[in-house]
Write a protein that holds these residues in place. Sequence first.
Motif, PDB file in Angstrom:
ATOM      1  N   LEU A  49       0.843  -1.191   0.000  1.00 34.34           N
ATOM      2  CA  LEU A  49       0.000   0.000   0.000  1.00 34.34           C
ATOM      3  C   LEU A  49       0.877   1.238   0.000  1.00 34.34           C
ATOM      4  O   LEU A  49       1.640   1.454   0.945  1.00 34.34           O
ATOM      5  N   ALA A  50       0.782   2.043  -1.044  1.00 33.18           N
ATOM      6  CA  ALA A  50       1.579   3.268  -1.124  1.00 33.18           C
ATOM      7  C   ALA A  50       1.029   4.281  -0.126  1.00 33.18           C
ATOM      8  O   ALA A  50      -0.105   4.738  -0.254  1.00 33.18           O
ATOM      9  N   LYS A  51       1.825   4.594   0.883  1.00 32.42           N
ATOM     10  CA  LYS A  51       1.444   5.546   1.924  1.00 32.42           C
ATOM     11  C   LYS A  51       2.624   6.465   2.176  1.00 32.42           C
ATOM     12  O   LYS A  51       3.709   6.025   2.540  1.00 32.42           O
ATOM     13  N   ALA A  52       2.422   7.745   2.001  1.00 30.66           N
ATOM     14  CA  ALA A  52       3.504   8.727   2.142  1.00 30.66           C
ATOM     15  C   ALA A  52       3.970   8.832   3.593  1.00 30.66           C
ATOM     16  O   ALA A  52       3.159   8.741   4.515  1.00 30.66           O
ATOM     17  N   PRO A  53       5.279   9.024   3.785  1.00 31.69           N
ATOM     18  CA  PRO A  53       5.783   9.263   5.141  1.00 31.69           C
ATOM     19  C   PRO A  53       5.093  10.482   5.737  1.00 31.69           C
ATOM     20  O   PRO A  53       4.794  11.451   5.044  1.00 31.69           O
ATOM     21  N   ARG A  64       1.972   8.727  13.106  1.00 34.88           N
ATOM     22  CA  ARG A  64       2.211   9.014  11.695  1.00 34.88           C
ATOM     23  C   ARG A  64       3.177   7.982  11.123  1.00 34.88           C
ATOM     24  O   ARG A  64       4.019   7.450  11.830  1.00 34.88           O
ATOM     25  N   ARG A  65       3.032   7.723   9.836  1.00 38.04           N
ATOM     26  CA  ARG A  65       3.904   6.746   9.181  1.00 38.04           C
ATOM     27  C   ARG A  65       5.339   7.255   9.165  1.00 38.04           C
ATOM     28  O   ARG A  65       5.601   8.407   8.852  1.00 38.04           O
ATOM     29  N   ASP A  66       6.241   6.350   9.502  1.00 37.17           N
ATOM     30  CA  ASP A  66       7.657   6.650   9.551  1.00 37.17           C
ATOM     31  C   ASP A  66       8.369   5.395   9.067  1.00 37.17           C
ATOM     32  O   ASP A  66       8.194   4.326   9.652  1.00 37.17           O
ATOM     33  N   TYR A  67       9.152   5.493   8.028  1.00 42.30           N
ATOM     34  CA  TYR A  67       9.758   4.312   7.422  1.00 42.30           C
ATOM     35  C   TYR A  67      11.194   4.056   7.866  1.00 42.30           C
ATOM     36  O   TYR A  67      11.879   3.243   7.273  1.00 42.30           O
ATOM     37  N   VAL A  68      11.631   4.716   8.925  1.00 40.16           N
ATOM     38  CA  VAL A  68      12.937   4.355   9.485  1.00 40.16           C
ATOM     39  C   VAL A  68      12.759   3.053  10.241  1.00 40.16           C
ATOM     40  O   VAL A  68      11.652   2.650  10.576  1.00 40.16           O
TER      41      VAL A  68
END
Length: 101
Positions: A49-53, A64-68
């Motif tokens: 699922l494409a979800k912006a940081p 909130r989304r955080d991809y670290v």
Amino acid sequence: MELLINIDVDDLDRGIGFYEAGLGLRLNRKLFDGTVAELHGACAPVYLLAKAPGTLATTRADTRRDYVRHWTPVHLDFVVESLEPAIERALSAGAEIEDWP
């Protein structure tokens, strides 16, 4: 019961490339105006699922989304015939080993 695996990614094409090259899954189709990728090749479909940081992860929390790198109690285990070739394949696709399996 049907199982669906959903994984948020910040870059859909990069995510598809990783799961194809690293795990041998294959893109079946893209959905919802190209914001979701359905991958086959496991015992259950995997949806990226494409979800912006920085976007809200849920409407009921401030998270909130955080991809670290982070720790989560949810994870996926992939069963493979031979561990070492599977590890090499994943490493070649960009995975990192944190702890030896």
